[in-house]
Design an enzyme around this catalytic site. Structure first.
Site, PDB file in Angstrom:
ATOM      1  N   LYS A  77       0.745  -1.340  -0.029  1.00 38.79           N
ATOM      2  CA  LYS A  77      -0.001   0.086   0.021  1.00 38.79           C
ATOM      3  C   LYS A  77       0.841   1.191   0.008  1.00 38.79           C
ATOM      4  O   LYS A  77       0.722   2.290  -0.583  1.00 38.79           O
ATOM      5  CB  LYS A  77      -1.097  -0.045   1.123  1.00 38.79           C
ATOM      6  CG  LYS A  77      -2.257  -0.975   1.144  1.00 38.79           C
ATOM      7  CD  LYS A  77      -2.844  -1.258   2.304  1.00 38.79           C
ATOM      8  CE  LYS A  77      -3.943  -2.285   1.981  1.00 38.79           C
ATOM      9  NZ  LYS A  77      -4.517  -2.670   3.500  1.00 38.79           N
ATOM     10  N   GLN A 121      -4.656  -1.470   9.458  1.00 39.29           N
ATOM     11  CA  GLN A 121      -4.516  -3.020   8.837  1.00 39.29           C
ATOM     12  C   GLN A 121      -5.133  -4.023   9.748  1.00 39.29           C
ATOM     13  O   GLN A 121      -4.545  -4.009  10.964  1.00 39.29           O
ATOM     14  CB  GLN A 121      -3.072  -3.220   8.380  1.00 39.29           C
ATOM     15  CG  GLN A 121      -2.892  -4.533   7.878  1.00 39.29           C
ATOM     16  CD  GLN A 121      -3.443  -4.664   6.558  1.00 39.29           C
ATOM     17  OE1 GLN A 121      -3.425  -3.555   5.493  1.00 39.29           O
ATOM     18  NE2 GLN A 121      -4.083  -5.516   5.978  1.00 39.29           N
ATOM     19  N   ASP A 144     -11.003   3.163   3.965  1.00 41.11           N
ATOM     20  CA  ASP A 144     -11.667   1.472   3.701  1.00 41.11           C
ATOM     21  C   ASP A 144     -12.870   1.325   3.496  1.00 41.11           C
ATOM     22  O   ASP A 144     -13.283   0.202   3.284  1.00 41.11           O
ATOM     23  CB  ASP A 144     -10.862   0.672   5.083  1.00 41.11           C
ATOM     24  CG  ASP A 144     -10.002  -0.120   4.717  1.00 41.11           C
ATOM     25  OD1 ASP A 144      -9.462  -0.234   3.445  1.00 41.11           O
ATOM     26  OD2 ASP A 144      -8.981  -0.416   5.703  1.00 41.11           O
TER      27      ASP A 144
END
Ligand code: NAP
Length: 316
Positions: A77, A121, A144
């Site tokens: 990422k 994460q 997200d």
């Protein structure tokens, strides 16, 4: 200069299908190509943002602990951010960090005007309440799309979420870039997780598909699936969706990533989807491969969400 047109049609490549299944009728949906195209488009937009508004989109990625898979995802990422010209902020935290200290990290990123997206994460260590951490991410930076309000807005008619979860958003982007009609079509989503199945079903419904969700308690899933013009498979079960689940001419999007033992591979395994590729490719009109289908789209959509967050910040 005008922002680039983001809608392109990819050239179809049948090579993989032809290699795998001589009876194949499907064309391949080339997620790798589409994701690369999107990254180029984002890079161009970033240059415009920098020149016109002196603004560089910024993504903060928080990693807790030292899980190898999580470290790889986070590294990818950050690398993707740098490639498109974003600022990448990171915090690598010890596995024994307290919930309170982690909340403080999230709050600091929430308050930082250089950061337009905050991502924690998953999974987090067991002593930390994942929901509490995700809920603490500012709605405006929830790239997200996992915040309950963003998911709620996705479900409500007449309202729009600020961010849509990246993987299901990538599935829809693939359908749209390949000009697959969605309105009025029968769609089946296999899986109902908060991060893939449920938002995928909501996104299809918002585009006027008639959607059925299959889950582990569904009776006769093959019969239901065989009525679908569009299938999105996200059940986490290797090659579960066989050829007889697929209506001739259907479009198949395979989200699954599973390791299958393969003694001919140097790694001893190969990646397969939730769909039995060769059987489904013999029935479908379009199909995503695994790998190279939905997978590359997830990071591309994360970058797109961060860019959208940065563009919204200009308007505020
Ligand atoms: P998950 O949280 O484990 O959810 C799986 C869903 O599938 C559940 O709703 C479950 O039903 C349903 N299911 C399980 N077994 C089933 C069966 N035999 N018949 C019908 N439904 C069944 O998984 P997820 O996080 O959504 O991920 C799904 C897959 O996508 C996994 O393979 C994962 O690795 C992959 N994935 C890929 C990406 C990417 O970037 N490409 C991103 C995320 C996930 P119940 O609700 O009844 O338990």
């Amino acid at each position: 200069r005008a922002l680039p047109n983001r809608k392109v049609i990819a050239p179809f490549s049948c090579a993989r299908v032809n290699r795998c299944a001589t009876r194949a009728t499907a064309k391949l949906i080339d997620g790798k190509f589409i994701a690369e195209t999107i990254r180029k488009e984002i890079k161009e937009e970033v240059e415009v943002l920098k020149a016109k508004h002196n603004l560089t989109p910024g993504l903060a990625v928080v990693l807790v602990g030292q899980r190898k898979d999580s470290e790889t995802y986070v590294r990818n990422k950050k690398k993707a951010c740098q490639e498109v010209g974003f600022n990448s902020f990171g915090k690598d935290l010890p596995a024994d960090i307290t919930e309170q200290d982690l909340l403080k990290v999230v709050e600091d990123f929430n308050a930082d005007p250089k950061v337009h997206g905050v991502l924690v994460q998953l999974p987090l260590p067991k002593h930390i309440n994942e929901k509490k951490i995700l809920d603490a991410i500012s709605l405006e930076k929830d790239v997200d799309g996992f915040h309950p309000l963003n998911l709620g807005f996705l479900a409500m008619r007449g309202s729009n979420p600020l961010f849509v979860p990246c993987t299901p958003k990538g599935c829809i982007e693939l359908l749209e870039r390949y000009k697959v009609p969605i309105a009025g079509k029968r769609a089946v989503v296999i899986g109902r997780s908060n991060i893939v199945g449920t938002p995928a079903a909501l996104l299809l419904q918002r585009r006027d598909a008639t959607v059925t969700v299959i889950h582990s308690r569904t009776r006769d899933p093959a019969r239901i699936c065989a009525e679908a013009d569009i299938v999105i498979a996200a059940c986490g079960s290797a090659e579960m969706i066989r050829g007889d689940w697929i209506k001739p001419g259907a479009v198949v999007i395979d989200v699954g990533i599973n390791a299958k033992t393969d003694t001919t591979s140097p790694r001893g395994y190969r990646l397969v989807g939730d769909v039995h590729f060769e059987e489904a490719a013999a029935k479908a009109s379009l199909i995503t491969p695994v790998p190279g289908g939905v997978g590359p789209m997830t990071i591309a959509m994360l970058l797109q969400n961060t860019l959208e967050g940065a563009k919204r910040a200009i308007k505020q």
